[in-house]
Design a protein around this motif. Structure first.
Motif, short mmCIF file in Angstrom:
data_model
loop_
_atom_site.label_atom_id
_atom_site.label_comp_id
_atom_site.label_asym_id
_atom_site.label_seq_id
_atom_site.Cartn_x
_atom_site.Cartn_y
_atom_site.Cartn_z
N THR A 1 14.44 -9.20 74.40
CA THR A 1 15.05 -10.49 74.11
C THR A 1 15.95 -10.38 72.91
O THR A 1 15.89 -9.42 72.13
CB THR A 1 13.95 -11.54 73.84
OG1 THR A 1 14.55 -12.82 73.65
CG2 THR A 1 13.14 -11.19 72.61
N GLU A 2 16.81 -11.38 72.75
CA GLU A 2 17.52 -11.62 71.51
C GLU A 2 16.89 -12.87 70.90
O GLU A 2 17.08 -13.98 71.38
CB GLU A 2 19.01 -11.86 71.79
CG GLU A 2 19.81 -12.22 70.55
CD GLU A 2 21.22 -12.66 70.90
OE1 GLU A 2 22.12 -11.81 70.89
OE2 GLU A 2 21.40 -13.87 71.20
N ASP B 1 8.67 -25.02 78.74
CA ASP B 1 9.31 -23.75 79.11
C ASP B 1 10.72 -24.00 79.61
O ASP B 1 10.93 -24.81 80.51
CB ASP B 1 8.45 -23.10 80.22
CG ASP B 1 8.96 -21.75 80.70
OD1 ASP B 1 10.19 -21.57 80.78
OD2 ASP B 1 8.12 -20.89 81.03
N GLY B 2 11.68 -23.28 79.02
CA GLY B 2 13.06 -23.36 79.48
C GLY B 2 13.64 -21.98 79.73
O GLY B 2 13.16 -20.98 79.19
N ALA B 3 14.68 -21.92 80.53
CA ALA B 3 15.31 -20.66 80.90
C ALA B 3 15.64 -19.82 79.68
O ALA B 3 15.98 -20.33 78.61
CB ALA B 3 16.60 -20.94 81.69
N ALA B 4 15.53 -18.51 79.85
CA ALA B 4 15.83 -17.52 78.81
C ALA B 4 14.82 -17.53 77.67
O ALA B 4 15.04 -16.94 76.63
CB ALA B 4 17.24 -17.69 78.26
N GLY B 5 13.69 -18.21 77.89
CA GLY B 5 12.59 -18.11 76.93
C GLY B 5 12.55 -19.16 75.85
O GLY B 5 12.22 -18.86 74.70
N ASN C 1 12.79 -19.98 70.27
CA ASN C 1 14.07 -20.02 70.96
C ASN C 1 14.62 -18.61 71.03
O ASN C 1 14.50 -17.85 70.07
CB ASN C 1 15.07 -20.93 70.25
CG ASN C 1 14.77 -22.40 70.45
OD1 ASN C 1 14.52 -23.12 69.50
ND2 ASN C 1 14.78 -22.85 71.69
N GLN C 2 15.22 -18.26 72.16
CA GLN C 2 15.65 -16.89 72.35
C GLN C 2 16.64 -16.81 73.50
O GLN C 2 16.96 -17.81 74.14
CB GLN C 2 14.44 -16.00 72.64
CG GLN C 2 13.63 -16.46 73.85
CD GLN C 2 12.33 -15.70 74.03
OE1 GLN C 2 12.32 -14.48 74.04
NE2 GLN C 2 11.23 -16.42 74.17
N PRO D 1 11.55 -13.30 79.76
CA PRO D 1 10.83 -14.33 79.01
C PRO D 1 9.32 -14.26 79.20
O PRO D 1 8.56 -14.41 78.23
CB PRO D 1 11.41 -15.63 79.58
CG PRO D 1 12.79 -15.27 79.98
CD PRO D 1 12.67 -13.86 80.52
N ASN D 2 8.86 -14.03 80.41
CA ASN D 2 7.42 -13.96 80.62
C ASN D 2 6.82 -12.67 80.09
O ASN D 2 5.63 -12.60 79.77
CB ASN D 2 7.10 -14.15 82.10
CG ASN D 2 7.34 -15.58 82.54
OD1 ASN D 2 7.53 -16.48 81.71
ND2 ASN D 2 7.36 -15.82 83.83
N LYS D 3 7.64 -11.63 79.96
CA LYS D 3 7.18 -10.42 79.28
C LYS D 3 6.99 -10.69 77.79
O LYS D 3 6.11 -10.11 77.15
CB LYS D 3 8.17 -9.27 79.50
CG LYS D 3 8.26 -8.81 80.96
CD LYS D 3 9.27 -7.69 81.12
CE LYS D 3 9.38 -7.25 82.58
NZ LYS D 3 10.41 -6.21 82.78
#
Length: 502
Positions: free
Chosen positions: A35-36, A281-285, A301-302, A309-311
């Motif tokens: 992730t970022e 939960d939102g897209a991209a974590g 936020n990421q 994201p689930n990882k």
């Protein structure tokens, strides 16, 4: 009324969390390519014990929520239930009798607010937005008996917003600004949401808020719907919203080894594989995770691509949670050193710096005005909040020693300008979007070769990036762009030829 009480801050060990475990989590998130990261806050026993933001992201900067928005929507429904405006078993046919079709779907009269909250409406397709969206929603065929089949979608959440409008005479933003935000310490002026096609209020995925706003929302649920002695949500609604109400195995996640999307779904929020935990939960974590057994909330936020994201959630369970004790952790000399290291680390977080390549042979002659000869492109994006709003027919680009800018006039005659840095930093730009909130853009430029210049734009409120390549040759310029910044979206590369005007 806006009454914001700041949360107490403390050292992690004072609430039984190992500073070393938080450091390990930061290492994992930053080095394993998952992730970022943009923002992280950890609360336990009502106290913030760790918080950090990766520059240029910041604690007061609104950030795209994506589908975390749905939990705000579900909260509005819960408040309306508490006010006696409806119940979970209120049928849609009771709320919108004027839209009942002549030949409704077989199961339509069974469809209730509860089914829409749980993504169990029985629909498996989207209604047309044009030509009366609410009417189209109600006329959609129900391919499954309500409550028996999980189909994750945004149309139901958007429809719930229409329910709020019908019953209260206010849109969701107005309703939450009166009934929720002031009580839990969210500044309504810092919450923004966009519109869907046909101007529909989109409280399904188009909201921006801060990391702490999202933490505050979920603290309300952890506190059983009560904030500072004031009941905001019915106790029973909170219990149901935060426990499995429908089997979401239909996502196919278990077959992929991903337990986070098949551990059950409540009311506009997901259950987690960690026992008893649930999350907005939102897209991209975009996560706000509640772990009731530990009296703990983790807000993040990421920008995590694909299934990462689930990882990231899995890393929370594997790396952070083993460092959570039942009681205060004594702070010996070694622990104190780790606390100091963590505090320093959290104050100096940043996403990766741009490259520094400010020189190229073409730089001396590339500055000028270019007429677009074929195709079209745009030089800024509004990400999830609007269409690409400024297609470019003519642009000027100018290079100074360590900075530059691109200027253009869009087809709607709007004058636009993006300034970029060449010195290894990013230049700050500010725009006004159609949805009445400020759009921030950080831009930098890199000369990839003697003739190719790369412009990179970071749009923090949208969680979006935009990259354009300018290839200068024979007095002209070919422009390539990659559109879209959200992980998992298709990337398209478009070519536009610019002819330099003399």
């Amino acid at each position: 009324m806006f009454n914001r009480n700041e949360f107490e801050r403390c050292l992690p060990e004072e609430v039984g969390i190992s500073s070393s475990a938080i450091l390990d989590l930061l290492d994992t998130l930053e080095t394993e390519g998952l992730t970022e990261m943009h923002g992280l806050m950890i609360m336990r026993h009502g106290k913030i014990c760790a918080e950090g933001f990766w520059a240029p992201y910041a604690p007061g900067m609104p950030h795209m929520c994506a589908s975390l928005t749905k939990t705000y929507m579900g909260t509005a429904i819960g408040i309306a239930i508490g006010e006696g405006l409806l119940t979970l078993d209120t049928r849609l046919s009771e709320i919108f009798p004027e839209y009942i079709p002549e030949h409704p779907s077989e199961y339509f009269d069974e469809l209730t607010v509860r089914h829409v909250l749980t993504m169990g409406s029985g629909m498996t397709a989207f209604p047309e937005m044009a030509g009366g969206w609410v009417k189209n929603f109600i006329a959609m065929p129900l391919n499954h008996r309500p409550g028996t089949y999980f189909w994750y979608n945004s149309v139901g959440s958007t429809f719930l917003g229409k329910v709020i409008e019908k019953l209260t005479g206010m849109d969701v933003y107005e309703y939450l600004s009166e009934k929720l935000f002031p009580y839990i310490g969210i500044n309504p002026r810092n919450i923004f949401h966009g519109l869907a096609p046909e101007g529909e209020d989109m409280w399904a995925w188009r909201t921006v808020s801060t990391t702490e706003d999202n933490l505050r929302l979920m603290k309300l649920y952890l506190s059983g719907g009560v904030w500072d002695g004031v009941r905001i949500l019915p106790e029973d609604y909170v219990r149901l919203a935060t426990t499995p109400q429908i089997d979401n195995e239909s996502t196919g996640s278990r077959a992929r080894g991903d337990l986070e999307n098949c551990s059950g779904y409540g009311f506009q929020m997901w259950m987690c594989s960690y026992p008893g935990a649930y999350r907005a939960d939102g897209a991209a974590g975009q996560f706000s995770v509640v772990i009731p057994s530990k009296d703990m909330i983790i807000a993040m936020n990421q920008n995590a691509p694909g299934f990462n994201p689930n990882k990231v959630l899995k890393k929370l369970w594997e790396v952070l949670m083993p460092g959570v004790a039942d009681d205060v952790i004594p702070a010996d000399e070694e622990v104190q050193k780790t606390q100091q290291l963590l505090a320093y680390r959290l104050k100096h977080l940043a996403i990766a710096s741009p490259e520094y390549k400010p020189y190229a042979a073409a730089k001396e002659t590339a500055s000028g005005t270019y007429k677009v000869r074929s195709g079209s492109f745009d030089l800024y994006c509004l990400g999830m909040f609007a269409p690409e709003a400024a297609p470019c027919r003519e642009f000027s680009i100018h290079f100074d020693e360590m900075e530059g800018y691109v200027e253009w006039v869009s087809v709607d005659n709007t004058a636009c300008r993006v300034e970029f840095a060449l010195d290894g930093s990013r230049r700050y730009n500010r725009f006004r979007s159609p949805w009445q909130f400020a759009e921030k853009c950080y831009a930098n430029g890199v000369w990839e070769s003697d003739t190719c210049f790369r412009l990179e734009e970071l749009w923090p409120e949208n969680n979006s990036t935009k990259t354009l390549w300018f290839e200068f040759s024979d007095g002209g310029c070919s422009v390539f762009q990659v559109k879209g910044g959200l992980p998992g979206q298709p990337i398209t590369k478009l070519e536009t030829i610019g002819v330099k005007l003399i």
